[in-house]
Design an enzyme around this catalytic site. Structure first.
Site, PDB file in Angstrom:
ATOM      1  N   HIS A 182       0.853  -1.193   0.000  1.00 18.48           N
ATOM      2  CA  HIS A 182       0.000   0.000   0.000  1.00 18.48           C
ATOM      3  C   HIS A 182       0.884   1.236   0.000  1.00 18.48           C
ATOM      4  O   HIS A 182       1.681   1.403   0.910  1.00 18.48           O
ATOM      5  CB  HIS A 182      -0.902   0.013   1.234  1.00 18.48           C
ATOM      6  CG  HIS A 182      -1.825  -1.147   1.293  1.00 18.48           C
ATOM      7  ND1 HIS A 182      -1.896  -1.980   2.379  1.00 18.48           N
ATOM      8  CD2 HIS A 182      -2.698  -1.626   0.387  1.00 18.48           C
ATOM      9  CE1 HIS A 182      -2.787  -2.934   2.138  1.00 18.48           C
ATOM     10  NE2 HIS A 182      -3.281  -2.741   0.930  1.00 18.48           N
ATOM     11  N   CYS A 184       3.761  -6.123  41.385  1.00 16.61           N
ATOM     12  CA  CYS A 184       2.519  -5.423  41.062  1.00 16.61           C
ATOM     13  C   CYS A 184       2.660  -3.900  41.026  1.00 16.61           C
ATOM     14  O   CYS A 184       1.735  -3.221  40.595  1.00 16.61           O
ATOM     15  CB  CYS A 184       1.401  -5.824  42.026  1.00 16.61           C
ATOM     16  SG  CYS A 184       1.616  -5.195  43.692  1.00 16.61           S
ATOM     17  N   CYS A 202     -38.653   1.909  65.011  1.00 15.87           N
ATOM     18  CA  CYS A 202     -40.035   1.649  64.682  1.00 15.87           C
ATOM     19  C   CYS A 202     -40.202   1.234  63.229  1.00 15.87           C
ATOM     20  O   CYS A 202     -39.594   1.801  62.336  1.00 15.87           O
ATOM     21  CB  CYS A 202     -40.859   2.907  64.947  1.00 15.87           C
ATOM     22  SG  CYS A 202     -42.586   2.701  64.521  1.00 15.87           S
ATOM     23  N   CYS A 237       9.211   2.649  37.423  1.00 13.70           N
ATOM     24  CA  CYS A 237       9.021   3.114  38.797  1.00 13.70           C
ATOM     25  C   CYS A 237       7.703   3.865  38.819  1.00 13.70           C
ATOM     26  O   CYS A 237       7.484   4.771  38.017  1.00 13.70           O
ATOM     27  CB  CYS A 237      10.164   4.023  39.211  1.00 13.70           C
ATOM     28  SG  CYS A 237       9.837   4.884  40.755  1.00 13.70           S
ATOM     29  N   CYS A 258      -5.727  -2.997   6.625  1.00 14.67           N
ATOM     30  CA  CYS A 258      -4.400  -3.592   6.480  1.00 14.67           C
ATOM     31  C   CYS A 258      -3.766  -3.552   7.866  1.00 14.67           C
ATOM     32  O   CYS A 258      -3.628  -2.488   8.458  1.00 14.67           O
ATOM     33  CB  CYS A 258      -3.549  -2.812   5.493  1.00 14.67           C
ATOM     34  SG  CYS A 258      -1.901  -3.523   5.343  1.00 14.67           S
TER      35      CYS A 258
HETATM   36 ZN   LIG Z   1      -0.890  -2.018   3.936  1.00 12.07          ZN
HETATM   37 ZN   LIG Z   2       2.725  -6.833  44.858  1.00 10.15          ZN
HETATM   38 ZN   LIG Z   3      11.760   6.159  40.829  1.00  8.72          ZN
END
Ligand SMILES: [Zn+2]
Ligand SMILES: [Zn+2]
Ligand SMILES: [Zn+2]
Ligand SMILES: [Zn+2]
Ligand SMILES: [Zn+2]
Ligand SMILES: [Zn+2]
Lengths: 150, 582
Positions: free
Chosen positions: B229, B331, B381, B300, B260
């Site tokens: 393309h 996590c 009540c 961080c 695409c």
């Molecule tokens: Zn393409």
């Molecule tokens: Zn954790």
């Molecule tokens: Zn940091």
């Protein structure tokens, strides 16, 4: 991008899609808003009906998608068209590509209308129409598409 | 609800018989790296697109028959709980989310014992780029592809080079490239048709029409990817700028042609772009995906810090960034021993979740059976009179029936034992009980959370006291016990805070009882230390004060260790049983 729109307009006039015609009165002078008259195709549920489809082109068109909706008091009754004229069509949002055009959008809409087997509104029509962010601009809505054959 | 692409809808069976495509349909067993379930269909379309390049609009006519759903932002409840107990905790709940960065800032300098065994490195932004380049070069020394293709493949495998190697040599490389949305460098003839048809046209016309701007350009002003393309360079530039600046896309920008999905490689992006600001943003987005996809790296989470941590193996361990922020490598939350990442995540979600507010409302309010105004019961009540002046209907709180048949039994519903009423009551009791339990843990969690936020204030006031004591014949070294005391206090609060998230999901057994005792001991010790630091530090009797403070914080440290050791022992010996459904 006025040049592209100019050319699209010329293409549209030269090579019209059956059942679609530009509403000349509304185009004069303003290239950024087009209104297209849509005649319900023969042998479809919409035969004999006439609708108005509006295109609004943003500044950054075609990198930014056009805002497309049905306007006026006749809105096609279709499972993917809300009664306020908003259309649920993925190429108008997520799948927009700058290589698409007014013609390709129109073809999608024609095909969408033609393949409809039973007239109805989307199941959430009432709620959507009352709560959508901007009734005059479907692009303000965050659309979610899910698999559901008509 | 799954976001859907139109790709599947245009799955044209005729392409299945295209002889050139035949081999793409072999070996199509499940693949865990396939993030798009419709991959084969994509490929069909993709071939489809290249087949009839000039007829893009006909592709568009395969419309997407999809209804839509408007997403609703969560509605604010119409009722404000007016019980002070509940409303405080609900207020705290909302603060917990909004003030999170503050908290992490204040905990920045915390000394948490780091596991010496867990080896990691802090990478500055420059080092991240360098490391990324090294990773690519390393893999490339084996694969011998272009750096861009290698990078795209690595990205596809979430930067796990072993997995890439494994797949690369398992034989079906075409499939591998197809899944990574890149054109196989080993199959140049796949796209020949497009290219040849274009060059035939070009030899006739000498100019191309860009399908985006509809302008004519000579070949050297057109540009495109391996997919064939081609668009003019200014249009590419505009398209890429939109994707990068407006949509924040980096690694996943695909070709500008409709449907695409071939990805734009970074060399092309960098060659096409001119604006340095856009280029820098793009490079940032690229390293971002490198760090985020890499299981052994983590940004961080401290605000305004752009370092990343790189570990040797993946584990829930505390790591300390050069900016001072200490967090869980697994996590990204503040270091949260003793609760495990999984339960903490669940807990935080629960605390953020509006549904707790609606639980409260469900437990404490009902709607007037006549006018639907929400009514809150605040007395004993059961005889309710609707507060809506226009309604004033009288009904029974327990059975929601009209009050009249209840006669004069003012405090008891004589229909109380009827089945329906009983069921409704049970359901309500259950939800009330669950809510009270949640609020118990939540209030304590939030209490420590709030206190930690006041750490900076406490540190400042303690610093004053330290100055004061130094004027009273104590040396700088001698007054450091106060700094240490604040540190221990905060460390203990942080631990305690997370024990409530842990305890909330814990099933009651003998060990959970021991745990709760330990928790209570630490809680008491911490509050004593906290109270002492806030109120009783005087320079009058510095030596005695120092002794008392040291005793108290040492006791806290000891209680904290006992608690954590017991929980860790429980992890090793499977003491802990959880209530999954909370
Ligand atoms: Zn393409
Ligand atoms: Zn954790
Ligand atoms: Zn940091
Ligand atoms: Zn162009
Ligand atoms: Zn009422
Ligand atoms: Zn009753």
């Amino acid at each position: 991008m006025a040049q592209r729109l100019q050319k699209e307009l010329a293409n549209f006039m030269r090579d019209p899609i059956p059942g679609m015609s530009l509403d000349r009165n509304l185009v004069e002078g303003n290239l950024n808003v087009w209104v297209i008259n849509v005649d319900g195709a023969p042998n479809t549920l919409y035969e004999g009906e006439i609708f108005k489809l509006q295109f609004k082109f943003p500044q950054r068109y075609p990198f930014d998608s056009p805002s497309v909706m049905f306007i006026g008091n006749k809105i096609p009754e279709h499972p993917h068209i809300y009664s306020n004229g908003h259309i649920c069509l993925s190429i108008l949002t997520d799948e927009w590509s700058p290589a698409l055009s007014v013609q390709s959008v129109c073809l999608s809409i024609v095909s969408m209308l033609s393949s409809c087997k039973a007239k109805s509104r989307p199941p959430d029509d009432e709620r959507y129409v009352q709560t959508c962010r901007d009734p005059s601009d479907p692009k303000k809505t965050r659309w979610f598409f899910h698999d559901d054959s008509v | 609800m799954e976001k859907r692409s139109t790709k599947a809808s245009s799955n044209d069976p005729k392409h299945k018989h295209d002889p050139d495509d035949e081999d793409f349909y072999l070996n199509n067993d499940d693949d865990e790296y396939d993030d798009d379930e419709d991959d084969d269909n994509d490929y069909d379309d993709y071939m489809d697109d290249t087949d009839d390049l000039e007829y893009t609009s006909s592709n568009a006519s395969k419309y997407d028959p999809t209804p839509s759903v408007e997403i609703f932002t969560s509605q604010n409840s119409t009722v404000t709980p007016n019980s002070s107990y509940a409303s405080t905790s609900l207020k705290n709940l909302s603060q917990s989310t909004t003030n999170q960065p503050d908290l992490s800032k204040s905990l920045t300098k915390r000394n948490i014992e780091l596991d010496e065994e867990f080896k990691y490195e802090v990478l500055s932004p420059d080092k991240i780029v360098q490391y990324m380049t090294e990773c690519i070069a390393d893999v490339n020394s084996v694969l011998e592809l272009t750096p861009t293709i290698t990078r795209t493949l690595l990205h596809h495998f979430k930067w796990d080079k072993e997995k890439l190697m494994e797949r690369f040599y398992d034989g079906d490389q075409d499939r591998l490239f197809r899944e990574a949305h890149i054109v196989s460098p080993f199959r140049p003839n796949t796209y020949k048709r497009t290219t040849s048809s274009q060059s035939t046209r070009s030899s006739r016309l000498k100019e191309f029409c860009c399908e985006i701007c509809f302008m004519q350009y000579t070949e050297d002003n057109m540009s495109g990817l391996e997919c064939g393309h081609k668009f003019c360079k200014p249009c590419w530039r505009e398209y890429l700028t939109t994707k990068i600046m407006d949509e924040g896309m980096g690694q996943t920008i695909s070709c500008a042609a409709h449907k695409c999905d071939i990805l734009v490689d970074d060399t092309s992006v960098m060659t096409l772009l001119q604006d340095p600001i856009v280029k820098i943003k793009y490079q940032h987005l690229i390293t971002n995906s490198f760090v985020e996809c890499n299981r052994l790296m983590r940004w961080c989470p401290a605000p305004n810090c752009s370092n990343a941590i790189k570990a040797q193996y993946f584990d829930a361990q505390p790591v300390k960034c050069d900016c001072g922020h200490v967090f869980c490598f697994s996590c990204g939350e503040l270091w949260h021993d003793p609760v495990k990442c999984k339960w903490l995540k669940k807990w935080i979600k629960k605390c953020d979740d509006d549904s707790e507010t609606s639980n409260w409302i469900a437990a404490n309010t009902k709607e007037c059976p006549k006018c639907q105004v929400t009514i809150e019961k605040n007395g004993g009540c059961n005889h309710m009179i609707c507060k809506n002046q226009a309604c004033r209907s009288e009904f029974c709180w327990v059975c929601l029936g009209p009050w009249e048949p209840h006669g004069s039994s003012w405090y008891n519903c004589n229909r109380f034992n009827e089945d329906d009423a009983k069921k409704a009551r049970d359901a309500q009791e259950k939800s009330r009980h669950a809510l009270q339990r949640y609020l118990h843990y939540c209030n304590r969690y939030m209490n420590h959370h709030q206190s930690l936020k006041l750490e900076q204030k406490l540190t400042a006031s303690i610093r004053e006291k330290m100055e004061e004591m130094q004027q009273h014949n104590m040396s700088w070294i001698e007054v450091q016990f106060l700094r240490k005391a604040v540190e221990v206090l905060c460390q203990c609060r942080q631990t305690l805070m997370y024990t409530y998230a842990f305890a909330f999901y814990l099933k009651r057994n003998n060990h959970s009882i021991i745990f709760e005792d330990n928790q209570a001991d630490l809680e008491i010790a911490v509050e004593k230390l906290s109270g002492y630091l806030e109120r009783e530090i005087t320079s009058d009797n510095a030596v005695e004060t120092k002794q008392k403070v040291q005793d108290k914080y040492r006791y806290c440290e000891q209680r904290r260790k006992v608690l954590l050791d017991h929980v860790h022992e429980g992890y090793d010996k499977d003491y802990w049983e959880y209530q999954e459904d909370l």
